[in-house]
Design a protein around this motif. Structure first.
Motif, PDB file in Angstrom:
ATOM      1  N   ARG A 139       8.745  62.210  13.894  1.00  7.14           N
ATOM      2  CA  ARG A 139       8.373  64.165  14.340  1.00  7.14           C
ATOM      3  C   ARG A 139       9.030  63.930  16.025  1.00  7.14           C
ATOM      4  O   ARG A 139       8.733  63.557  16.728  1.00  7.14           O
ATOM      5  CB  ARG A 139       6.676  63.420  14.941  1.00  7.14           C
ATOM      6  N   ASP A 140       8.544  65.587  16.173  1.00  5.82           N
ATOM      7  CA  ASP A 140       9.242  65.812  17.656  1.00  5.82           C
ATOM      8  C   ASP A 140       7.860  66.012  18.834  1.00  5.82           C
ATOM      9  O   ASP A 140       7.215  66.725  18.279  1.00  5.82           O
ATOM     10  CB  ASP A 140       9.971  66.874  17.865  1.00  5.82           C
ATOM     11  N   PRO A 141       7.670  64.977  19.519  1.00  5.04           N
ATOM     12  CA  PRO A 141       6.669  64.477  20.021  1.00  5.04           C
ATOM     13  C   PRO A 141       6.868  65.728  21.524  1.00  5.04           C
ATOM     14  O   PRO A 141       6.722  66.097  22.594  1.00  5.04           O
ATOM     15  CB  PRO A 141       6.377  63.596  21.171  1.00  5.04           C
ATOM     16  N   THR A 142       6.503  66.951  20.817  1.00  2.21           N
ATOM     17  CA  THR A 142       6.641  68.916  21.815  1.00  2.21           C
ATOM     18  C   THR A 142       4.901  68.510  22.509  1.00  2.21           C
ATOM     19  O   THR A 142       4.252  67.857  23.703  1.00  2.21           O
ATOM     20  CB  THR A 142       6.509  69.715  20.966  1.00  2.21           C
ATOM     21  N   ARG A 143       4.226  69.713  22.321  1.00  2.00           N
ATOM     22  CA  ARG A 143       2.966  70.059  23.030  1.00  2.00           C
ATOM     23  C   ARG A 143       2.119  68.671  22.978  1.00  2.00           C
ATOM     24  O   ARG A 143       2.259  68.626  21.426  1.00  2.00           O
ATOM     25  CB  ARG A 143       2.191  71.049  22.827  1.00  2.00           C
ATOM     26  N   THR A 150       7.837  77.286  11.610  1.00  2.00           N
ATOM     27  CA  THR A 150       7.993  78.558  12.556  1.00  2.00           C
ATOM     28  C   THR A 150       7.218  77.867  13.402  1.00  2.00           C
ATOM     29  O   THR A 150       6.629  76.962  13.793  1.00  2.00           O
ATOM     30  CB  THR A 150       7.556  79.587  11.761  1.00  2.00           C
ATOM     31  N   ASP A 151       7.850  78.301  14.621  1.00  2.00           N
ATOM     32  CA  ASP A 151       7.566  78.529  15.666  1.00  2.00           C
ATOM     33  C   ASP A 151       7.429  79.461  16.832  1.00  2.00           C
ATOM     34  O   ASP A 151       8.186  80.397  17.185  1.00  2.00           O
ATOM     35  CB  ASP A 151       7.872  77.386  16.606  1.00  2.00           C
ATOM     36  N   GLY A 152       5.970  79.854  17.850  1.00  2.00           N
ATOM     37  CA  GLY A 152       6.420  80.855  18.459  1.00  2.00           C
ATOM     38  C   GLY A 152       6.484  80.568  19.793  1.00  2.00           C
ATOM     39  O   GLY A 152       6.567  78.931  20.294  1.00  2.00           O
ATOM     40  N   ASN A 172      14.387  71.712  15.042  1.00  2.00           N
ATOM     41  CA  ASN A 172      13.616  69.973  14.893  1.00  2.00           C
ATOM     42  C   ASN A 172      13.026  70.348  13.664  1.00  2.00           C
ATOM     43  O   ASN A 172      12.576  68.848  13.689  1.00  2.00           O
ATOM     44  CB  ASN A 172      13.311  69.721  16.575  1.00  2.00           C
ATOM     45  N   ASP A 173      12.167  71.335  14.558  1.00  2.00           N
ATOM     46  CA  ASP A 173      11.120  70.954  13.103  1.00  2.00           C
ATOM     47  C   ASP A 173      11.489  71.245  11.329  1.00  2.00           C
ATOM     48  O   ASP A 173      10.317  70.524  10.793  1.00  2.00           O
ATOM     49  CB  ASP A 173       9.646  72.327  13.930  1.00  2.00           C
ATOM     50  N   VAL A 174      12.408  71.860  11.564  1.00  2.00           N
ATOM     51  CA  VAL A 174      12.736  71.497  10.061  1.00  2.00           C
ATOM     52  C   VAL A 174      13.926  69.975   9.736  1.00  2.00           C
ATOM     53  O   VAL A 174      13.271  69.631   8.462  1.00  2.00           O
ATOM     54  CB  VAL A 174      14.032  72.475   9.621  1.00  2.00           C
ATOM     55  N   HIS A 200      15.780  75.191  19.595  1.00  2.00           N
ATOM     56  CA  HIS A 200      16.328  74.050  18.902  1.00  2.00           C
ATOM     57  C   HIS A 200      14.586  73.840  19.120  1.00  2.00           C
ATOM     58  O   HIS A 200      14.516  72.572  17.483  1.00  2.00           O
ATOM     59  CB  HIS A 200      16.403  73.204  20.926  1.00  2.00           C
ATOM     60  N   GLY A 201      13.654  74.234  19.134  1.00  2.00           N
ATOM     61  CA  GLY A 201      11.970  73.849  18.445  1.00  2.00           C
ATOM     62  C   GLY A 201      12.206  73.753  17.384  1.00  2.00           C
ATOM     63  O   GLY A 201      11.572  73.261  16.416  1.00  2.00           O
ATOM     64  N   THR A 202      12.719  75.264  17.219  1.00  2.00           N
ATOM     65  CA  THR A 202      12.306  74.806  14.761  1.00  2.00           C
ATOM     66  C   THR A 202      13.533  74.629  14.440  1.00  2.00           C
ATOM     67  O   THR A 202      12.847  73.871  13.407  1.00  2.00           O
ATOM     68  CB  THR A 202      12.761  76.183  14.888  1.00  2.00           C
TER      69      THR A 202
HETATM   70 MG   LIG Z   1       7.344  72.456  17.070  1.00  2.00          MG
END
Ligand SMILES: [Mg+2]
Ligand SMILES: Nc1ncnc2c1ncn2[C@@H]1O[C@H](COP(=O)(O)OP(=O)(O)OP(=O)(O)O)[C@@H](O)[C@H]1O
Ligand SMILES: Nc1ncnc2c1ncn2[C@@H]1O[C@H](COP(=O)(O)OP(=O)(O)OP(=O)(O)O)[C@@H](O)[C@H]1O
Ligand SMILES: [Mg+2]
Ligand SMILES: [Mg+2]
Ligand SMILES: [Mg+2]
Ligand SMILES: [Mg+2]
Ligand SMILES: [Mg+2]
Lengths: 342, 342
Positions: free
Chosen positions: B224-228, B60-62, B85-87, B81-83
């Motif tokens: 891993r996706d290098p987000t924040r 999950t991502d807010g 990618n995390d999945v 895209h964000g979620t």
């Molecule tokens: Mg994320």
């Protein structure tokens, strides 16, 4: 990762949403500490779950209730109950939750800890862990303390077919207990009504009640929790979805006298007031007494009642025989009387 | 349910979160219309999904990004895209999304429609539908236009074991392309930097790139996706989780000249800047060239590079050989430079 959160005097600041060290500390020392379980502890971008043996049910709800703490609950336990209930309303056994937090800069860490502890207690009580999460922070004035979006997955036992589209003419309509408690508890707190007896929210998880109901009557047609919009909106939703009409009888609908009195004072109709621990069930008429007995035999359905029946109606109207013997249309909630109730 | 939304001039008001008629209209005429699919159309409290044939992944991502629209994307596509990618970062094939919206009173319906259309387009492009949703409304000044929390589930192909805990001394570290594009695109928009060439966010779904990588090298250890927090925080997370050290080489890390220039101007380190369409992969050294070739053979990994290796280090430090031949510690992002970046 050195550094301890100051849980007594600290507050959320923008760095807690940065993706850096401060966020990692907040997650470790507050969220993971309380919501502790093996799946969450793994710490990857996603939780890995055993393959469920059957159809999956999935549901999500944002929680923006104000105030964050209220008689009978708080946003943390509510966020668990709300989603557990939506997953359960097809007969599914809830298995896992995801929780996304949107925090406002300045929220006291002590308050956040209370919320997360309460969430953890609710998870433990339900046997449904938070297995993955997310934490975002917005600037002061761009949020309101704490919003929590929970998403649940569950597994549907074989052979069930429960949907809002399944009500059939002749079916009986049941409710699991007193209506209006949650909404009135929140509103009376907000308006600071000086009632002698405080009214408590009914916020609770209903998956165990649902399991008992399915055991007794696997042929249940519909289940729904009458949350925002109350019983009136839920019945209208079901009537619309199933393409049927409904007739309910006012004197059979359980409403606590304190709740009725508060509704009177606040100018609310109890039928429009949100519940967070009640459900509506629709089943074949010849199973209604069996279902009612199963509900009454469970602590969360003690005050269950048969409140009406489904009939054929091309207009999909919900009608109510009033206490005075008249008949009126029960409409959807129009406008907004109870903002931020869940 | 009569009444059409005025999508041209209308705005979100509190009644759209009431659980009553206005909310039902908004869901039907805007959300369901664009996000249209059979599972969502069912309209129950939960989506019913076919049993997945294997382990489930859930994430999950807010999303609270500001501004809502930016060069290269918007909050709607980003939330998909964000979620996704995390999945995908455990090798899972993303299957379904849930979407919870928290809207601020006053948000123009036309803006909301643009967001939801973009979300729908992203869902279609990924082949991952939104199967269940929720809509809450908060008062003006208690939110910021639109927050979207997405939760995804996917299925993990048998035999994979990809986790942030699996990096081993000797492993190679790869990145799928240029870093820093997303964060710099947002910051330059906010600061109104007058760059000649506009920098675009890299927001994109990576599940197809991941599938190609797994095909080539099923023994991948970490994704891993290098987000924040950017590449620096992601490498530190992985080092910590696996209990290893890392050595990377600055000249091998792909950074666009425009992004480097903008970072210089904004006082940012590209290693700390968020990405929304890149991934870090760690694999056995003897598979690194095969993995690199597979990444470069995919449009989303064209600029992939091997940037370093894992070694034994009880301190779990990430170190970088700089362009000038020195060596420095690459630390977690401290404080907050880039608020509301996703
Ligand atoms: Mg994320
Ligand atoms: N509020 C929370 N409660 C429990 N676990 C959390 C919470 N917030 C984050 N986590 C967990 O912490 C880890 C890191 O979360 P994070 O959100 O940084 O990952 P991400 O989604 O990959 O990054 P981003 O949100 O920047 O895209 C994950 O394992 C996540 O499940
Ligand atoms: N933004 C949205 N996008 C797509 N579908 C939505 C959205 N909001 C709600 N829905 C769908 O509309 C239906 C009703 O949603 P609603 O949130 O009213 O149900 P609920 O969760 O049972 O009620 P409450 O949120 O009051 O607890 C569900 O089928 C839900 O999936
Ligand atoms: Mg709900
Ligand atoms: Mg519901
Ligand atoms: Mg996250
Ligand atoms: Mg991630
Ligand atoms: Mg809902």
């Amino acid at each position: 990762m050195a550094g301890r959160l100051d849980l007594k005097h600290g507050a959320v600041d923008m760095s807690h949403g940065s993706g850096g060290r401060a966020m990692a500390q907040l997650i470790d020392q507050l969220f993971r500490k309380h919501l502790d379980n093996d799946l969450l502890a793994r710490g990857d971008d996603q939780a890995l779950l055993a393959p469920p043996a059957g159809r999956l049910a999935m549901s999500t709800d944002g929680h923006v209730i104000s105030p964050l703490f209220f008689p009978g609950g708080d946003i943390g336990s509510l966020a668990v109950h709300g989603t557990v209930n939506d997953v359960a309303m097809c007969g599914a056994r809830p298995l896992y939750l995801a929780a996304g937090f949107i925090l406002e800069e300045g929220l006291a860490l002590a308050e956040l800890a209370r919320i997360v502890e309460s969430m953890a207690a609710a998870c433990n009580a339900c046997g449904v862990p938070v297995v993955t999460g997310d934490t975002k922070v917005v600037e002061r004035g761009k949020g309101d303390g704490c919003f929590i979006t929970t998403t649940g997955v569950g597994v549907v036992p074989e052979g069930l077919d429960i949907s809002g589209a399944n009500a059939r003419p002749g079916d009986a309509i049941l409710v699991s207990g007193h209506i209006g408690d949650h909404g009135v508890a929140i509103m009376s707190k907000r308006e600071n009504l000086g009632f002698e007896t405080e009214i408590h929210s009914d916020s609770q998880a209903l998956h165990d009640l649902v399991a008992a109901m399915i055991d007794a009557v696997p042929e249940i047609h519909c289940l729904r929790d009458p949350t925002r919009g109350g019983l009136a909106s839920t019945l209208n939703e079901l009537a619309q979805q199933s393409g049927v009409g409904m007739q309910i009888r006012e004197p059979t609908i359980p409403v606590r006298p304190e709740v009725a009195a508060a509704c009177e004072l606040l100018g609310l109709d109890a039928l429009n007031v949100a519940n967070e621990g009640k459900l509506v069930a629709i089943c074949p008429a010849d199973q209604a007494e069996t279902l009612l007995a199963a509900m009454r035999g469970h602590p969360k359905g003690m005050d269950a009642a048969i409140i009406g029946e489904v009939f054929e109606d091309p207009h999909h109207f919900v009608q109510m025989e009033t206490a005075f013997g008249g008949n009126r249309i029960v409409d959807w909630l129009a406008g907004e009387q109870l903002p931020r109730i869940c």
